[in-house]
Every structure is written in structure tokens, then in C-alpha cells.
Design a protein around this motif. Structure first.
Motif, mmCIF file in Angstrom:
data_model
loop_
_atom_site.group_PDB
_atom_site.id
_atom_site.type_symbol
_atom_site.label_atom_id
_atom_site.label_comp_id
_atom_site.label_asym_id
_atom_site.label_seq_id
_atom_site.Cartn_x
_atom_site.Cartn_y
_atom_site.Cartn_z
ATOM 1 N N CYS A 182 0.695 -1.253 -0.006
ATOM 2 C CA CYS A 182 0.145 -0.060 -0.050
ATOM 3 C C CYS A 182 0.835 1.145 0.011
ATOM 4 O O CYS A 182 0.553 2.435 -0.363
ATOM 5 C CB CYS A 182 -1.003 -0.085 1.284
ATOM 6 S SG CYS A 182 -2.147 -1.482 1.313
ATOM 7 N N HIS A 183 2.127 1.090 0.436
ATOM 8 C CA HIS A 183 3.138 2.201 0.380
ATOM 9 C C HIS A 183 4.492 1.438 0.396
ATOM 10 O O HIS A 183 4.486 0.259 0.514
ATOM 11 C CB HIS A 183 3.046 3.093 1.606
ATOM 12 C CG HIS A 183 2.632 2.563 3.098
ATOM 13 N ND1 HIS A 183 3.505 1.643 3.485
ATOM 14 C CD2 HIS A 183 1.668 2.350 3.644
ATOM 15 C CE1 HIS A 183 3.258 1.152 4.338
ATOM 16 N NE2 HIS A 183 1.988 1.378 4.715
ATOM 17 N N VAL A 202 1.315 14.007 -5.634
ATOM 18 C CA VAL A 202 1.874 13.922 -4.141
ATOM 19 C C VAL A 202 0.623 13.159 -3.709
ATOM 20 O O VAL A 202 0.900 11.719 -2.930
ATOM 21 C CB VAL A 202 2.464 14.853 -3.474
ATOM 22 C CG1 VAL A 202 2.709 14.559 -1.899
ATOM 23 C CG2 VAL A 202 3.436 15.832 -4.180
ATOM 24 N N LYS A 203 -0.354 13.619 -3.306
ATOM 25 C CA LYS A 203 -1.599 12.849 -2.375
ATOM 26 C C LYS A 203 -1.407 12.726 -1.060
ATOM 27 O O LYS A 203 -2.361 13.439 -0.427
ATOM 28 C CB LYS A 203 -1.928 11.559 -3.112
ATOM 29 C CG LYS A 203 -3.058 11.370 -3.783
ATOM 30 C CD LYS A 203 -3.388 9.960 -4.331
ATOM 31 C CE LYS A 203 -4.696 9.868 -4.953
ATOM 32 N NZ LYS A 203 -4.441 8.903 -6.125
ATOM 33 N N SER A 204 -0.212 12.553 -0.762
ATOM 34 C CA SER A 204 -0.034 12.370 0.944
ATOM 35 C C SER A 204 1.398 12.492 1.203
ATOM 36 O O SER A 204 2.349 12.145 0.430
ATOM 37 C CB SER A 204 -0.513 10.969 1.284
ATOM 38 O OG SER A 204 0.057 10.911 2.565
ATOM 39 N N ASN A 240 3.629 9.482 1.087
ATOM 40 C CA ASN A 240 3.992 9.109 -0.457
ATOM 41 C C ASN A 240 5.329 9.526 -0.642
ATOM 42 O O ASN A 240 5.611 10.273 -1.733
ATOM 43 C CB ASN A 240 2.925 9.394 -1.582
ATOM 44 C CG ASN A 240 3.194 8.882 -2.790
ATOM 45 O OD1 ASN A 240 4.048 7.815 -3.001
ATOM 46 N ND2 ASN A 240 2.462 9.278 -3.676
ATOM 47 N N HIS A 300 -2.819 3.762 -5.537
ATOM 48 C CA HIS A 300 -3.593 3.669 -3.875
ATOM 49 C C HIS A 300 -4.402 4.935 -3.745
ATOM 50 O O HIS A 300 -3.562 5.923 -3.736
ATOM 51 C CB HIS A 300 -2.699 3.070 -3.100
ATOM 52 C CG HIS A 300 -3.260 2.838 -1.824
ATOM 53 N ND1 HIS A 300 -3.865 3.670 -0.861
ATOM 54 C CD2 HIS A 300 -3.462 1.486 -1.343
ATOM 55 C CE1 HIS A 300 -4.427 2.982 0.176
ATOM 56 N NE2 HIS A 300 -4.306 1.834 -0.034
ATOM 57 N N ALA A 301 -5.668 4.896 -3.741
ATOM 58 C CA ALA A 301 -6.423 6.118 -3.414
ATOM 59 C C ALA A 301 -5.968 6.742 -2.300
ATOM 60 O O ALA A 301 -6.264 8.186 -2.407
ATOM 61 C CB ALA A 301 -7.745 5.637 -3.444
ATOM 62 N N VAL A 302 -5.406 6.240 -1.308
ATOM 63 C CA VAL A 302 -4.989 7.152 -0.101
ATOM 64 C C VAL A 302 -3.515 7.374 -0.463
ATOM 65 O O VAL A 302 -3.109 8.670 -0.112
ATOM 66 C CB VAL A 302 -5.332 6.537 1.232
ATOM 67 C CG1 VAL A 302 -4.898 7.454 2.459
ATOM 68 C CG2 VAL A 302 -6.721 6.182 1.203
ATOM 69 N N THR A 303 -2.512 6.543 -0.416
ATOM 70 C CA THR A 303 -1.210 6.648 -0.443
ATOM 71 C C THR A 303 -0.655 7.075 -1.724
ATOM 72 O O THR A 303 0.522 7.541 -1.630
ATOM 73 C CB THR A 303 -0.457 5.365 0.152
ATOM 74 O OG1 THR A 303 -0.663 4.598 -1.040
ATOM 75 C CG2 THR A 303 -1.160 4.782 1.332
ATOM 76 N N GLY A 304 -1.251 6.784 -2.755
ATOM 77 C CA GLY A 304 -0.625 7.312 -4.041
ATOM 78 C C GLY A 304 0.288 6.345 -4.675
ATOM 79 O O GLY A 304 0.971 6.333 -5.736
#
Lengths: 153, 134
Positions: free
Chosen positions: A38-39, A123-125, A128, B77-81
Motif C-alpha cells: 500500500c506504500h 503527491v496525494k499524501s 507518499n 492507491h487512492a490514499v497513499t498514491g
């Protein structure tokens, strides 16, 4: 024994260089399998041991996601993260649930970045890392290797 | 030295779990058939499920929120990119090769997106879709 010595040397040599945070060579396979979908698999030096313990205890509600692992795997990953965790006084408070991006160290290293970049669709977060540090998964955070052009100096 | 036999064992156990998309489909079909006699999987229903907007989670209303509306493409990923490799077997031969992995992600993603566990029939249709889409 030789490899142990080498690891010990690596461990003591690198934390001094802030832009290189290599993944310890003895990372268990389960860490990559369970923590890099997920990351990126965040390097253990990015949080202190107590924060990794807190994070690993709450995987069933992990920032709104279900990141549960079986008990044996959880122990293996937890032990690895705690063994190679970062220096508590240098990292500072990470909040609860702990976030790398809330540690004083992270905030200090990124304090010149204008707020709008954290919400930029590229970037989104802030979590990331790869959006700005293309080689983050390999532990490279050099200010000379930033993929967002406007942020290069 | 202790680490080497452990790694060898792990590899051996992983290798024995490697399966083909057909075997994984068969597993879900068998489970679905035991609940619903005469069940046959359909890629078309899997395709519709993939695109359905369940809208119970505003960050990820559908499977497409992370996997894009084309399973042959890489997703994000929709949250983390974070980039997610394509789900379609035609684009990513590592897909549908490990039953435990497939089951784990159905578990997570169905809970988050659909708000409940997916049924064996839904899983059978979905893996059929991923195996056949070109």
C-alpha cells in the motif's frame, strides 16, 4: 560472523548521513510482503522502537485500512523494526497513531516545502515519499534527487 | 547458520503453494457450487462487479478507485498514491498465482469497498474476469 560485523558497521556508519537510510540487509521477507503493497516498506530508522510497537499493535485499524498479519509474522516484523529503529531523541514525538510524517525530524527536514505541495495530485499524501524521492524504497532521500521539478533547488 | 534452513523451508512452502489462475478459479467455483447448485462463473459479471460503485467509503467508492477502470493498466492507491501493478493476468503474470494472497486481498478490499466479505460466486466471477480480460 563476518557478515554480522559488516552489518554492525553499516548500522553505525549510516544514520549519520541523513539522506541515506538503507533497508537493513536482514529484513525478513515477511516485512516486504506485508508492508510494501500500500506504500513503500518504510525504513525502520524512520520511527523509534516504542512507536513501531504501537503501530504494530494496531494493524487491524491501520489508518482506516486493514493491515493485519498473523501473530507469528507480526512478531517477526515487530522485532525487526524495533531492533533497527531510529534514535528516539532525534526523531521526536510521532503522535498517536504514530506517523513518520509527524515526527519533529520529518517536519524539520521538510519545513521549506510550501503547504500546497502536500496536497498536489502528484503527491496525494506526505506519506507518499516516492512522489518526491524516486528512490525512497531503496533508502535514498537526497535533496539532489527530487522528482518534482519546482522543489529542486 | 540457523537462518538458512528457515529460508529454505519458507521457499519450499511458498513453492508448493504456487497455483495457476485456473486452479484458483476452480477453488472458488467449487465453493460457490456448494452454495448454489449449477453455478457457472462469468467474466461479464466479474467485469460489472469491478465497475460497480458501492459508495460506502468515499475515498474508495469502487474497486476502480485504486485499480483504475482498466485492469490491464497499473493503478494507484487512492490514499497513499502508491503505484499498484495491473490486476489482469494478461498484463501481470504474477497475478492469481498464490491462493492465500488472493484471499487476503479479497478480504481487505471487499471489507473496505463493498462493506462486507465477497461471496464465493463474486470471487469466482472476478478471478474469471481477471484471467480472461485482454
Amino acid at each position: 560472523m563476518k557478515s554480522l560485523l559488516f552489518l554492525a558497521l553499516l548500522g553505525s556508519a549510516f544514520p549519520a548521513l541523513a539522506d541515506r537510510l538503507p533497508m537493513p540487509a536482514n529484513a525478513p521477507a515477511s516485512f516486504t510482503t506485508e508492508c510494501s503493497s500500500c506504500h513503500i516498506a518504510y525504513q525502520p530508522a524512520l520511527l523509534k522502537a516504542a512507536d513501531w510497537r504501537k503501530l504494530m499493535a494496531g494493524l487491524s485499524d491501520h489508518f482506516g485500512s486493514d493491515a493485519t498479519v498473523d501473530q507469528k509474522t507480526g512478531q517477526e516484523i515487530g522485532a525487526f523494526l524495533e531492533r533497527h529503529a531510529g534514535n528516539a531523541s532525534r526523531l521526536g514525538n510521532a503522535g498517536n497513531p504514530p506517523r513518520i510524517t509527524q515526527t519533529s525530524r520529518f517536519i524539520r527536514k521538510h519545513d521549506e516545502i510550501p503547504a500546497k505541495y502536500w496536497r498536489d495530485p502528484r503527491v496525494k499524501s506526505a506519506a507518499n515519499c516516492e512522489a518526491c524521492h524516486p528512490d525512497a524504497a531503496r533508502g535514498s532521500y537526497s535533496e539532489h534527487d527530487i522528482s518534482i521539478r519546482e522543489l529542486r533547488e | 547458520m540457523k537462518a538458512i534452513p528457515a529460508v529454505a523451508l519458507l521457499l519450499a512452502s511458498l513453492a508448493s503453494h504456487a497455483e495457476t489462475p485456473q486452479q484458483i478459479r476452480q477453488m472458488y467455483v467449487a465453493e460457490a457450487t456448494s452454495q448454489q447448485a449449477g453455478f457457472t462463473p462469468a467474466a461479464k459479471r466479474g467485469d460489472a462487479f469491478f465497475r460497480q460503485r458501492f459508495a460506502i467509503n468515499d475515498k474508495m467508492p469502487a474497486c476502480t478507485s485504486c485499480h483504475t477502470d482498466n485492469p490491464l493498466n497499473a493503478g494507484e492507491h487512492a490514499v497513499t498514491g502508491k503505484t499498484i501493478k495491473p490486476l489482469a493476468v494478461a498484463a501481470n503474470p504474477n497475478r492469481l498465482s498464490d491462493p492465500a494472497k488472493v484471499e487476503k486481498w479479497f478480504g481487505r478490499n471487499c471489507k473496505e469497498v463493498v462493506g462486507r466479505a465477497c461471496t464465493p460466486a463474486e470471487k469466482a466471477d472476478f478471478v474469471t474476469f481477471l484471467s480472461e480480460v485482454r
